[in-house]
Structure formats: structure tokens, C-alpha cells
Design a protein around this motif. Structure first.
Motif, PDB file in Angstrom:
ATOM      1  N   VAL A   1       0.840  -1.195   0.000  1.00  0.00           N
ATOM      2  CA  VAL A   1       0.000   0.000   0.000  1.00  0.00           C
ATOM      3  C   VAL A   1       0.877   1.247   0.000  1.00  0.00           C
ATOM      4  O   VAL A   1       1.816   1.366   0.777  1.00  0.00           O
ATOM      5  N   GLU A   2       0.564   2.205  -0.895  1.00  0.00           N
ATOM      6  CA  GLU A   2       1.316   3.455  -0.977  1.00  0.00           C
ATOM      7  C   GLU A   2       0.434   4.628  -0.563  1.00  0.00           C
ATOM      8  O   GLU A   2      -0.749   4.671  -0.886  1.00  0.00           O
ATOM      9  N   THR A   3       1.032   5.582   0.148  1.00  0.00           N
ATOM     10  CA  THR A   3       0.324   6.786   0.581  1.00  0.00           C
ATOM     11  C   THR A   3       1.176   8.001   0.244  1.00  0.00           C
ATOM     12  O   THR A   3       2.393   7.993   0.469  1.00  0.00           O
ATOM     13  N   GLU A   4       0.537   9.054  -0.293  1.00  0.00           N
ATOM     14  CA  GLU A   4       1.272  10.283  -0.607  1.00  0.00           C
ATOM     15  C   GLU A   4       1.422  11.118   0.661  1.00  0.00           C
ATOM     16  O   GLU A   4       0.445  11.426   1.338  1.00  0.00           O
ATOM     17  N   VAL A   5       2.662  11.491   0.979  1.00  0.00           N
ATOM     18  CA  VAL A   5       2.943  12.258   2.192  1.00  0.00           C
ATOM     19  C   VAL A   5       3.812  13.461   1.840  1.00  0.00           C
ATOM     20  O   VAL A   5       4.393  13.539   0.753  1.00  0.00           O
TER      21      VAL A   5
ATOM     22  N   ARG B   1       6.106  16.097  -2.383  1.00  0.00           N
ATOM     23  CA  ARG B   1       5.155  14.994  -2.190  1.00  0.00           C
ATOM     24  C   ARG B   1       5.815  13.690  -2.631  1.00  0.00           C
ATOM     25  O   ARG B   1       6.342  13.599  -3.739  1.00  0.00           O
TER      26      ARG B   1
ATOM     27  N   MET C   1       5.603   9.176  -2.296  1.00  0.00           N
ATOM     28  CA  MET C   1       4.801   8.001  -1.970  1.00  0.00           C
ATOM     29  C   MET C   1       5.544   7.170  -0.930  1.00  0.00           C
ATOM     30  O   MET C   1       6.749   6.937  -1.049  1.00  0.00           O
ATOM     31  N   ARG C   2       4.842   6.756   0.110  1.00  0.00           N
ATOM     32  CA  ARG C   2       5.421   5.932   1.161  1.00  0.00           C
ATOM     33  C   ARG C   2       4.607   4.646   1.296  1.00  0.00           C
ATOM     34  O   ARG C   2       3.378   4.656   1.206  1.00  0.00           O
ATOM     35  N   ARG C   3       5.320   3.556   1.533  1.00  0.00           N
ATOM     36  CA  ARG C   3       4.675   2.256   1.722  1.00  0.00           C
ATOM     37  C   ARG C   3       4.675   1.878   3.199  1.00  0.00           C
ATOM     38  O   ARG C   3       5.460   2.386   3.979  1.00  0.00           O
TER      39      ARG C   3
ATOM     40  N   PHE D   1      -1.084  16.027   5.585  1.00  0.00           N
ATOM     41  CA  PHE D   1      -1.128  15.699   4.163  1.00  0.00           C
ATOM     42  C   PHE D   1      -1.291  16.925   3.264  1.00  0.00           C
ATOM     43  O   PHE D   1      -0.803  16.945   2.144  1.00  0.00           O
TER      44      PHE D   1
ATOM     45  N   THR E   1       9.299  12.893   7.162  1.00  0.00           N
ATOM     46  CA  THR E   1       7.887  13.011   6.815  1.00  0.00           C
ATOM     47  C   THR E   1       7.223  13.953   7.814  1.00  0.00           C
ATOM     48  O   THR E   1       7.428  13.830   9.024  1.00  0.00           O
TER      49      THR E   1
END
Length: 323
Positions: A198-202, A222, A224-226, A235, A254
Motif C-alpha cells: 500500500v502506498e500513501t502520498e505524504v 510529495r 509516496m510511502r509504503r 497531508f 515526513t
């Protein structure tokens, strides 16, 4: 005899008048020459004094920011700025975090002025905190960030701390040397945790942010973090200019709520450009805030050039209205 006496009188009178007229012309010529010399000497004297001050500013700023002199601009062109002849060297300091203002003081003349400077575009660079042998595994405490405007980029530099965390050195490194890509093995540690899919933009800091500095969108990128992420991440960028760092944020960190606090609209020692308009007349000036304040507060400020105290109302972030 009568004729002789008659002839002598006009000759004597004529000579007396001519002598007085000549002396008057001589005095007037000397006076004009003296005034002209004084006028010519005045700007030359200020030019020389400003050159002395400029050389001292270049030396101090260059040493403190690790930059070459040709990258520094010192703004001393204002005709209203009168530099005194100082018995000793000027005391030069960088009193504010923006690094664009120096404070110059001549103690013998009880003279202090704030002078604007500009340096090449700021960039941070990573260097080693200590000497380390080949095979050493890099941790966060092994790296520090410095002003990188004087660091050569002839060899590829590491830009973020994530690129070197848990990496093994393949070369011996020395304290305060820049962190180079060629210093590291490309193989990560065998026990490095495998990231989840799963990736999330931080928001990730792109430069080192000192404690107390107001945040700005330009300080973050910005990414992407897993995997598992902290629960207090920030955010969006819309609120950044209302926040300040409450600790040192390192490039690659982050952004989290625990790193920041609400910032005042104006902070003590902030330099604010104001404009005073009266009819068709418009005058701008640079003032320094003497205290923190929120929108709507009235605070004391001081003209950065003349030192004159003023009162101002805070109407927005970084914006004042003289009252």
C-alpha cells in the motif's frame, strides 16, 4: 604745484579701488575652490568608508555561510546611508534566521545599521558527523545537514537521508566531508523490513528546517510511502504557513503534527516591508518586529534603517499597518 596735486589724487584713488577689487576677487576664488573641494571630497570619503564596510561584511558572511565573495551582494547604495569613520573594525553579525540581513555596529561612534545582503540560492548538504570505517552501517545520528552553498557538486551528492539509512559504507569517510553516492554499497541490510504494497502520498521535507521557522510549501515535496505510517501525518499544504517547526526537521523527514506548533502571524525580529501612503505620496520602509503577535494585535516595531520606534497593527501573516 596745484596741477601736480590735482593729478596725484585720482591716481591714488584708482589704485586703491583696484587693489580692493583684486583682493575681493582673490578671496572669492579661494572660497569657491574650498567649497568645491569639500563637495568633491564628501562623496569620495563615503565611497571609501562604504568600501571598508563592504569588505568586512563580505568576509564575515563568506566565512559564516561558507560561500565565495563573488556570490555575495551587499546593498550600500542608499544615499541616505552615512557610514562613520570607525576607530576599530565594524562588528558584523547575522542576527536573523533569514540570512539576508547583517547588523553592522561601530562602537566608537555609537552607530548601528541593518544592511541587506543576498547570497546565491540556499541549498542544504549532508556531511558526516564523525570519521567512520568501511563497512559501518549508517544511522540517522551519523549524518548532519549544513549550508551547502560552498560544497562542490562535481561528484553526485546524496540529497535525502532516506537514501543512506541502513546502508553500508564501502569507503572510509572523514567528519564534515560531503555524503557521496559513491561512498555506499548498493545492497541494503538483509534484515531490512520489506515494505507493504500500500502506498500513501505524504509531505517530505526537502531541506533542513530549524526550530521556530515558519513552514512554507516550498520546503516540502510529495512522495509516496509504503507500509505502516504515523497517525499524525500532515497531508495538505494549505495550513503550512500557519505552522512553525518546534524541533529541527531534517531533509527526508515526513511531516507530522508532533513536529510543529501554531505560529504567530508576526514573530519577534521578523523584518517586514511596509508602505505608507498619504495622498499621492507613497513611501516604503523596512521595520523589525519587537514582539510576537497574532492577526489584529498591535505591536511595537522599529524602522530598520533609522531606528525610529513605531506602532503597527497586524492585518495578516507577515503584513503590518502603521498606526
Amino acid at each position: 604745484m596745484f596741477g601736480m596735486s590735482f593729478m596725484k589724487r585720482p591716481i591714488s584713488t584708482t589704485l586703491g579701488f583696484t587693489g580692493l577689487y583684486g583682493w575681493a576677487l582673490l578671496f572669492l576664488s579661494a572660497f569657491i575652490s574650498t567649497c568645491g573641494a569639500a563637495q568633491d571630497a564628501s562623496p569620495v570619503g563615503q565611497d571609501a568608508l562604504k568600501d571598508i564596510l563592504k569588505e568586512q561584511i563580505l568576509g564575515v558572511v563568506g566565512d559564516k555561510l561558507l560561500v565565495e565573495r563573488d556570490q555575495i551582494s551587499v546593498y550600500l547604495d542608499d544615499r541616505r546611508l552615512v557610514v562613520p569613520s570607525c576607530d576599530q573594525k565594524f562588528i558584523i553579525s547575522l542576527p536573523f534566521s533569514d540570512r539576508s540581513t547583517v547588523e553592522a555596529t561601530c562602537q566608537s561612534e555609537n552607530w548601528t545599521k541593518y544592511i541587506r545582503v543576498s547570497v546565491g540560492e540556499y541549498r542544504s548538504a549532508m556531511v558526516y558527523r564523525r570519521d567512520m570505517p568501511a563497512g559501518n552501517i549508517i544511522k540517522r545520528g551519523d549524518i548532519k545537514f549544513v549550508d551547502g552553498r560552498g560544497v562542490s557538486e562535481d561528484k553526485p551528492l546524496i540529497k535525502t537521508i532516506d537514501q543512506v539509512m541502513n546502508r553500508s559504507l564501502k569507503n572510509h569517510v572523514i567528519a564534515n566531508e560531503p555524503v557521496l553516492a559513491s561512498d555506499f554499497s548498493l545492497v541494503a541490510l538483509p534484515n531490512t523490513t520489506v515494505a507493504e504494497s500500500v502506498e500513501t502520498e505524504v509531505l517530505v521535507a526537502t531541506t533542513t528546517i530549524n526550530r521556530g521557522v515558519r513552514l512554507d510549501e516550498s520546503m516540502f515535496g510529495r512522495h509516496m510511502r509504503r507500509g505502516r505510517l504515523p497517525s499524525d501525518l500532515i497531508f495538505g499544504t494549505g495550513e503550512l504557513n500557519h505552522l512553525q517547526a518546534n524541533r529541527i526537521i531534517i531533509a527526508g523527514d515526513t511531516l507530522r503534527r508532533s513536529m510543529v506548533s501554531l505560529a504567530p502571524a508576526i514573530k519577534k525580529d521578523d523584518l517586514i516591508q511596509i508602505r505608507i501612503e498619504k495622498g499621492a505620496l507613497s513611501v516604503s520602509a523596512l521595520v523589525r518586529a519587537l514582539s510576537d503577535g497574532s492577526v489584529g494585535d498591535v505591536i511595537e516595531v522599529v524602522n530598520a534603517e533609522s531606528g525610529r520606534p513605531l506602532r503597527a497593527k497586524i492585518i495578516d501573516i507577515g503584513s503590518l499597518e502603521i498606526i
